[in-house]
Design a protein around this motif. Structure first.
Motif, PDB file in Angstrom:
ATOM      1  N   VAL A 288      12.564   5.665  -6.266  1.00 19.69           N
ATOM      2  CA  VAL A 288      12.390   4.418  -5.609  1.00 19.69           C
ATOM      3  C   VAL A 288      11.528   3.464  -6.825  1.00 19.69           C
ATOM      4  O   VAL A 288      10.868   3.615  -7.566  1.00 19.69           O
ATOM      5  CB  VAL A 288      11.124   4.447  -4.478  1.00 19.69           C
ATOM      6  N   THR A 289      12.432   2.311  -6.675  1.00 22.27           N
ATOM      7  CA  THR A 289      12.109   1.229  -7.815  1.00 22.27           C
ATOM      8  C   THR A 289      11.995  -0.155  -6.611  1.00 22.27           C
ATOM      9  O   THR A 289      12.926  -0.488  -5.827  1.00 22.27           O
ATOM     10  CB  THR A 289      13.262   0.980  -8.735  1.00 22.27           C
ATOM     11  N   ARG A 290      11.090  -0.896  -6.806  1.00 21.79           N
ATOM     12  CA  ARG A 290      10.793  -2.018  -6.036  1.00 21.79           C
ATOM     13  C   ARG A 290      10.618  -3.214  -6.844  1.00 21.79           C
ATOM     14  O   ARG A 290      10.066  -3.182  -8.054  1.00 21.79           O
ATOM     15  CB  ARG A 290       9.365  -2.047  -5.421  1.00 21.79           C
ATOM     16  N   TRP A 291      11.432  -4.215  -6.515  1.00 29.65           N
ATOM     17  CA  TRP A 291      11.331  -5.662  -7.180  1.00 29.65           C
ATOM     18  C   TRP A 291      10.777  -6.662  -6.308  1.00 29.65           C
ATOM     19  O   TRP A 291      11.430  -6.993  -5.387  1.00 29.65           O
ATOM     20  CB  TRP A 291      13.045  -5.950  -7.835  1.00 29.65           C
ATOM     21  N   PRO A 292       9.732  -6.650  -6.212  1.00 28.21           N
ATOM     22  CA  PRO A 292       8.992  -7.625  -5.220  1.00 28.21           C
ATOM     23  C   PRO A 292       9.206  -9.269  -5.428  1.00 28.21           C
ATOM     24  O   PRO A 292       9.210  -9.923  -4.393  1.00 28.21           O
ATOM     25  CB  PRO A 292       7.376  -7.241  -5.586  1.00 28.21           C
TER      26      PRO A 292
ATOM     27  N   SER B 250       0.927  -1.325  -0.096  1.00 31.49           N
ATOM     28  CA  SER B 250      -0.204   0.099  -0.079  1.00 31.49           C
ATOM     29  C   SER B 250       0.872   1.448  -0.287  1.00 31.49           C
ATOM     30  O   SER B 250       1.961   1.308   0.352  1.00 31.49           O
ATOM     31  CB  SER B 250      -1.065  -0.044   1.227  1.00 31.49           C
ATOM     32  N   ASP B 251       0.258   2.346  -0.140  1.00 32.73           N
ATOM     33  CA  ASP B 251       0.983   3.616  -0.460  1.00 32.73           C
ATOM     34  C   ASP B 251       1.373   3.942   1.078  1.00 32.73           C
ATOM     35  O   ASP B 251       2.608   4.494   1.076  1.00 32.73           O
ATOM     36  CB  ASP B 251      -0.049   4.843  -0.758  1.00 32.73           C
ATOM     37  N   LEU B 252       0.705   3.740   2.143  1.00 34.78           N
ATOM     38  CA  LEU B 252       1.092   4.118   3.472  1.00 34.78           C
ATOM     39  C   LEU B 252       2.394   3.217   3.822  1.00 34.78           C
ATOM     40  O   LEU B 252       3.276   3.579   4.451  1.00 34.78           O
ATOM     41  CB  LEU B 252       0.081   3.538   4.574  1.00 34.78           C
ATOM     42  N   GLU B 253       2.440   1.661   3.520  1.00 36.58           N
ATOM     43  CA  GLU B 253       3.581   0.833   3.586  1.00 36.58           C
ATOM     44  C   GLU B 253       4.930   1.568   2.969  1.00 36.58           C
ATOM     45  O   GLU B 253       5.857   1.574   3.480  1.00 36.58           O
ATOM     46  CB  GLU B 253       3.125  -0.396   3.076  1.00 36.58           C
ATOM     47  N   LEU B 254       4.646   2.194   1.613  1.00 36.04           N
ATOM     48  CA  LEU B 254       5.803   2.635   0.813  1.00 36.04           C
ATOM     49  C   LEU B 254       6.303   3.734   1.559  1.00 36.04           C
ATOM     50  O   LEU B 254       7.479   4.153   1.600  1.00 36.04           O
ATOM     51  CB  LEU B 254       5.007   2.769  -0.527  1.00 36.04           C
ATOM     52  N   ASP B 255       5.288   4.654   2.053  1.00 43.20           N
ATOM     53  CA  ASP B 255       5.655   5.963   2.739  1.00 43.20           C
ATOM     54  C   ASP B 255       6.633   5.763   3.931  1.00 43.20           C
ATOM     55  O   ASP B 255       7.343   6.501   4.228  1.00 43.20           O
ATOM     56  CB  ASP B 255       4.489   6.792   2.934  1.00 43.20           C
ATOM     57  N   LEU B 256       6.118   4.626   4.872  1.00 45.96           N
ATOM     58  CA  LEU B 256       6.680   4.408   5.979  1.00 45.96           C
ATOM     59  C   LEU B 256       8.164   3.830   5.728  1.00 45.96           C
ATOM     60  O   LEU B 256       9.161   4.178   6.248  1.00 45.96           O
ATOM     61  CB  LEU B 256       6.045   3.037   6.823  1.00 45.96           C
ATOM     62  N   LEU B 257       8.358   2.884   4.668  1.00 45.51           N
ATOM     63  CA  LEU B 257       9.570   2.374   4.218  1.00 45.51           C
ATOM     64  C   LEU B 257      10.507   3.777   3.863  1.00 45.51           C
ATOM     65  O   LEU B 257      11.734   3.481   4.218  1.00 45.51           O
ATOM     66  CB  LEU B 257       9.608   1.300   3.088  1.00 45.51           C
ATOM     67  N   GLU B 258       9.824   4.530   2.839  1.00 51.70           N
ATOM     68  CA  GLU B 258      10.646   5.698   2.641  1.00 51.70           C
ATOM     69  C   GLU B 258      11.342   6.391   3.906  1.00 51.70           C
ATOM     70  O   GLU B 258      12.310   6.974   3.799  1.00 51.70           O
ATOM     71  CB  GLU B 258       9.787   6.435   1.657  1.00 51.70           C
ATOM     72  N   LYS B 259      10.310   6.597   4.727  1.00 53.61           N
ATOM     73  CA  LYS B 259      10.665   7.627   5.760  1.00 53.61           C
ATOM     74  C   LYS B 259      11.828   6.774   6.529  1.00 53.61           C
ATOM     75  O   LYS B 259      12.786   7.310   7.139  1.00 53.61           O
ATOM     76  CB  LYS B 259       9.723   7.886   6.927  1.00 53.61           C
TER      77      LYS B 259
ATOM     78  N   SER C  98      17.445   6.333   8.456  1.00 54.70           N
ATOM     79  CA  SER C  98      18.589   5.589   8.549  1.00 54.70           C
ATOM     80  C   SER C  98      19.772   6.265   7.701  1.00 54.70           C
ATOM     81  O   SER C  98      20.885   6.631   8.355  1.00 54.70           O
ATOM     82  CB  SER C  98      18.591   4.356   8.140  1.00 54.70           C
ATOM     83  N   HIS C  99      19.532   6.848   6.621  1.00 52.94           N
ATOM     84  CA  HIS C  99      20.239   7.635   6.040  1.00 52.94           C
ATOM     85  C   HIS C  99      21.168   8.701   6.508  1.00 52.94           C
ATOM     86  O   HIS C  99      22.335   9.005   6.581  1.00 52.94           O
ATOM     87  CB  HIS C  99      19.799   7.948   4.437  1.00 52.94           C
ATOM     88  N   GLN C 100      20.169   9.569   7.286  1.00 54.93           N
ATOM     89  CA  GLN C 100      20.578  10.635   7.905  1.00 54.93           C
ATOM     90  C   GLN C 100      21.330  10.466   9.095  1.00 54.93           C
ATOM     91  O   GLN C 100      22.304  11.097   9.483  1.00 54.93           O
ATOM     92  CB  GLN C 100      19.235  11.678   8.315  1.00 54.93           C
ATOM     93  N   GLN C 101      20.914   9.531   9.959  1.00 54.34           N
ATOM     94  CA  GLN C 101      21.663   9.028  10.841  1.00 54.34           C
ATOM     95  C   GLN C 101      23.024   8.426  10.612  1.00 54.34           C
ATOM     96  O   GLN C 101      24.071   8.822  11.158  1.00 54.34           O
ATOM     97  CB  GLN C 101      20.780   8.071  12.047  1.00 54.34           C
ATOM     98  N   LEU C 102      23.049   7.573   9.700  1.00 54.55           N
ATOM     99  CA  LEU C 102      24.413   6.946   9.594  1.00 54.55           C
ATOM    100  C   LEU C 102      25.300   7.789   8.780  1.00 54.55           C
ATOM    101  O   LEU C 102      26.428   7.863   9.199  1.00 54.55           O
ATOM    102  CB  LEU C 102      24.223   5.640   8.603  1.00 54.55           C
ATOM    103  N   LEU C 103      24.687   8.870   8.100  1.00 55.82           N
ATOM    104  CA  LEU C 103      25.781   9.480   7.382  1.00 55.82           C
ATOM    105  C   LEU C 103      25.795  11.004   7.613  1.00 55.82           C
ATOM    106  O   LEU C 103      26.418  11.732   6.962  1.00 55.82           O
ATOM    107  CB  LEU C 103      25.413   9.529   5.788  1.00 55.82           C
TER     108      LEU C 103
END
Length: 103
Positions: free
Chosen positions: A31-35, A2-11, A16-21
């Protein structure tokens, strides 16, 4: 998903990107998904990677999981290499500047 799941994944990825780097928001994202599977490279991918490597000699660096391996460790290794290359380029440019000033 769902769009909500993708939004949560993106966030989650951006956080993580901001914290690690210690990085801010990316300039752009795609975003490209290969399910069904891990994406496979084709010959064009290797040709593009070869051209990108040539550009790095001039200080233009690109990174991501599309070049140098798709795993997280490969991506981190490549990112560290790019960072080291950029630091070295900065040092080299500063040394050249000092040489010109002192000439």
């Amino acid at each position: 998903k769902s769009d909500l799941e993708l939004d949560l994944l993106e966030k989650a990825v951006l956080t993580s990107h901001q914290q690690l780097l210690c990085a801010g928001e990316p300039s752009f994202k795609y975003v490209t998904r290969w399910p069904q599977a891990i994406p496979q490279y084709d010959i064009a991918q290797f040709l593009v990677a070869e051209e990108v490597s040539k550009l790095a000699k001039d200080g233009f660096h690109l990174g991501g999981n599309w070049i140098g391996g798709i795993s997280v460790p490969n991506t981190i290794t490549r990112a560290n290499k790019i960072a080291q290359d950029c630091i070295q380029l900065s040092v080299d440019l500063e040394n050249r500047k000092q040489t010109i000033i002192n000439a």
